[in-house]
Design an enzyme around this catalytic site. Structure first.
Site, PDB file in Angstrom:
ATOM      1  N   CYS A   1       0.868  -1.180   0.000  1.00 41.20           N
ATOM      2  CA  CYS A   1       0.000   0.000   0.000  1.00 41.20           C
ATOM      3  C   CYS A   1       0.907   1.234   0.000  1.00 41.20           C
ATOM      4  CB  CYS A   1      -0.898  -0.041   1.238  1.00 41.20           C
ATOM      5  SG  CYS A   1      -1.961   1.397   1.357  1.00 41.20           S
TER       6      CYS A   1
ATOM      7  N   CYS B   1      -2.639  15.024   2.991  1.00 44.73           N
ATOM      8  CA  CYS B   1      -3.696  15.049   1.981  1.00 44.73           C
ATOM      9  C   CYS B   1      -4.401  16.401   2.058  1.00 44.73           C
ATOM     10  CB  CYS B   1      -4.694  13.920   2.206  1.00 44.73           C
ATOM     11  SG  CYS B   1      -5.900  13.789   0.866  1.00 44.73           S
TER      12      CYS B   1
ATOM     13  N   CYS C   1     -11.502  14.240   4.421  1.00 41.98           N
ATOM     14  CA  CYS C   1     -12.481  13.203   4.761  1.00 41.98           C
ATOM     15  C   CYS C   1     -12.535  13.082   6.281  1.00 41.98           C
ATOM     16  CB  CYS C   1     -12.103  11.877   4.110  1.00 41.98           C
ATOM     17  SG  CYS C   1     -12.019  12.011   2.305  1.00 41.98           S
TER      18      CYS C   1
ATOM     19  N   GLY D   1      -2.721  10.409   0.927  1.00 42.22           N
ATOM     20  CA  GLY D   1      -2.906  11.289  -0.218  1.00 42.22           C
ATOM     21  C   GLY D   1      -3.989  10.852  -1.184  1.00 42.22           C
ATOM     22  N   GLU D   2      -4.380  11.799  -2.048  1.00 43.65           N
ATOM     23  CA  GLU D   2      -5.342  11.541  -3.125  1.00 43.65           C
ATOM     24  C   GLU D   2      -4.517  11.429  -4.421  1.00 43.65           C
ATOM     25  OE1 GLU D   2      -8.705  10.992  -4.150  1.00 43.65           O
ATOM     26  OE2 GLU D   2      -7.515  10.933  -5.971  1.00 43.65           O
TER      27      GLU D   2
ATOM     28  N   SER E   1      -6.826   4.124  -5.820  1.00 42.03           N
ATOM     29  CA  SER E   1      -8.020   4.418  -5.029  1.00 42.03           C
ATOM     30  C   SER E   1      -8.217   5.928  -4.965  1.00 42.03           C
ATOM     31  CB  SER E   1      -7.832   3.856  -3.624  1.00 42.03           C
ATOM     32  OG  SER E   1      -8.879   4.298  -2.801  1.00 42.03           O
TER      33      SER E   1
ATOM     34  N   SER F   1     -13.510   5.581  -3.083  1.00 45.11           N
ATOM     35  CA  SER F   1     -13.916   5.715  -1.673  1.00 45.11           C
ATOM     36  C   SER F   1     -15.316   6.306  -1.647  1.00 45.11           C
ATOM     37  CB  SER F   1     -12.964   6.679  -0.949  1.00 45.11           C
ATOM     38  OG  SER F   1     -11.661   6.185  -0.987  1.00 45.11           O
ATOM     39  N   LEU F   2     -16.314   5.456  -1.562  1.00 47.40           N
ATOM     40  CA  LEU F   2     -17.689   5.945  -1.641  1.00 47.40           C
ATOM     41  C   LEU F   2     -18.224   6.296  -0.247  1.00 47.40           C
ATOM     42  CD1 LEU F   2     -19.985   6.447  -3.654  1.00 47.40           C
ATOM     43  CD2 LEU F   2     -20.785   4.127  -3.220  1.00 47.40           C
ATOM     44  N   HIS F   3     -18.309   5.320   0.622  1.00 41.09           N
ATOM     45  CA  HIS F   3     -18.590   5.481   2.060  1.00 41.09           C
ATOM     46  C   HIS F   3     -19.997   5.955   2.414  1.00 41.09           C
ATOM     47  CE1 HIS F   3     -14.415   4.685   2.370  1.00 41.09           C
ATOM     48  NE2 HIS F   3     -14.021   5.868   1.981  1.00 41.09           N
TER      49      HIS F   3
ATOM     50  N   ASN G   1     -11.002   1.740  11.655  1.00 37.47           N
ATOM     51  CA  ASN G   1      -9.901   1.606  12.606  1.00 37.47           C
ATOM     52  C   ASN G   1      -9.728   2.927  13.334  1.00 37.47           C
ATOM     53  OD1 ASN G   1      -8.980  -1.116  11.924  1.00 37.47           O
ATOM     54  ND2 ASN G   1      -8.607  -0.193   9.918  1.00 37.47           N
TER      55      ASN G   1
ATOM     56  N   CYS H   1      -5.882   0.124   7.649  1.00 41.46           N
ATOM     57  CA  CYS H   1      -6.477   1.043   6.698  1.00 41.46           C
ATOM     58  C   CYS H   1      -6.966   2.313   7.403  1.00 41.46           C
ATOM     59  CB  CYS H   1      -7.648   0.322   6.054  1.00 41.46           C
ATOM     60  SG  CYS H   1      -8.352   1.234   4.735  1.00 41.46           S
TER      61      CYS H   1
END
Ligand code: SF4
Length: 366
Positions: A115, A122, A126, A170-171, A202, A224-226, A301, A344
């Site tokens: 990963c 970032c 979020c 980061g994005e 992602s 990343s919908l969430h 987490n 994560c």
């Protein structure tokens, strides 16, 4: 475990880790070398992990000397290496004098996933994400992104990394050029030779950049919908105010609509009492009914100062069953490496915050 801070010297030399095949061929042309030299250099650097030009024995002595004078192969330095009881490894990497990013390796039966981070901190906010609280400093260079694989492979040995996910700090789509160069190297047969199914980007949903990505790359896509509604997603993933769910899903369809592309993975972090009810599950089913997709449910987490609690295992199971019953493919992500803060959503590194977000959050909580 290592934990000594490493002073990072500034260098004016061209870092060859920054160059994907096209850029390496352009560099070879510039110094009067044939294109096949680019393949040789990529093999030495990425397949064999060599950073000493003297060892590149199929290059002439004159070329080796010239490369050593004007170029370098410089990956970020490891300042902390940790290993979880479940085998997950986390490395904190020094990228410059004041900034550090984190990279995590997750070994599983038959595969090993790295990963990778794409930015120092970032710029997005979020509300459930620990990286967001660090603020933002800068984009990582292509060398610093691919350098995470270079370093991890050196530490783990050959053949351990079978998959790469750009899901660290980061994005990625806000660092478009460098991320594309690095993913080109991940796929290149003379570098890491991973298949496009094993490299996943992602994103939180930067719609114009997603369309640009479709033009230049066909790596796998995770979003990343969430949340199943704009109202809730505006709160959890504020970039949704700019690129709402409908636009995002249309862009996802355009991305996978191209030949050879597969499903989009939608990530959905399970937050107790926020997005985990049966009504949310049903709304998610309706939303995704026309998008070839699978849903990855992620247990939350917690991190210090987090405003959310994770959903109970029972709530996650019930949510997953509702998705299954409606014909959606849904998996529940196993939490790995939480004893070393490598799970994560827990990556923080060290960010010299140019956005002053850390200071604002501290002021708000005091
Ligand atoms: S979830 Fe991803 S995009 Fe959102 S703040 Fe965290 S790192 Fe940035």
């Amino acid at each position: 475990m290592k934990s000594t801070p490493v002073p990072v010297e500034r260098s004016e030399k061209l870092n060859l880790l920054d160059l994907d095949r096209k850029a390496m061929e352009a560099f070879c042309a510039e110094i009067g070398e044939k294109p096949f030299r680019a393949s040789q250099l990529l093999q030495w650097i990425h397949q064999r992990g060599v950073d000493d030009f003297a060892r590149m024995t199929n290059l002439s002595k004159a070329l080796r000397a010239r490369l050593a004078d004007t170029t370098e192969i410089r990956a970020p330095e490891i300042v902390l290496a940790q290993r979880s009881t479940d085998g997950t490894c986390k490395w904190v990497l020094q990228t410059d004098a004041r900034n550090r990013v984190e990279t995590v390796f997750i070994p599983e039966e038959g595969r090993g996933t790295l990963c990778v981070s794409s930015q120092v901190g970032c710029a997005l906010e979020c509300s459930f994400c620990s990286t967001a609280r660090q603020g933002f400093n800068r984009n990582l260079t292509a060398a610093e992104i691919i350098g995470q694989i270079w370093v991890a492979r050196r530490e783990l040995g050959e053949g351990r990394i079978t998959n790469v996910v750009l899901m660290g700090m980061g994005e990625p789509l806000l660092n478009f050029h460098n991320v594309v160069a690095a993913t080109n190297l991940m796929l290149d047969d003379f570098a890491y030779g991973l298949s496009k199914r094993r490299v996943t980007l992602s994103t939180s949903g930067i719609v114009p950049a997603l369309d640009r990505l479709a033009e230049v790359s066909d790596i796998s896509l995770a979003v990343s919908l969430h949340a199943p509604t704009d109202e809730l997603r505006n709160e959890l993933v504020p970039i949704n105010r700019k690129y709402p769910i409908k636009e995002l899903l249309e862009a996802c369809k355009r991305y996978i609509g191209r030949e050879g592309r597969r499903k989009v993975t939608f990530e959905y972090v399970m937050l107790d009492g926020v997005n985990d009810s049966p009504a949310h599950a049903k709304a998610l089913v309706r939303l995704l009914s026309h998008v070839p997709s699978k849903v990855n449910l992620i247990p939350f987490n917690p991190f210090p100062g987090a405003n959310y609690r994770g959903s109970s295992p029972e709530a996650i199971r019930r949510f997953s069953e509702l998705l299954h019953a409606a014909g959606l493919i849904a998996t529940i992500r196993k939490t790995r490496g939480d004893d070393i803060d490598a799970a994560c959503g827990q990556l923080v590194g060290q960010v010299n915050d140019r956005t002053r977000r850390q200071a604002r959050l501290q002021a708000a909580s005091s």
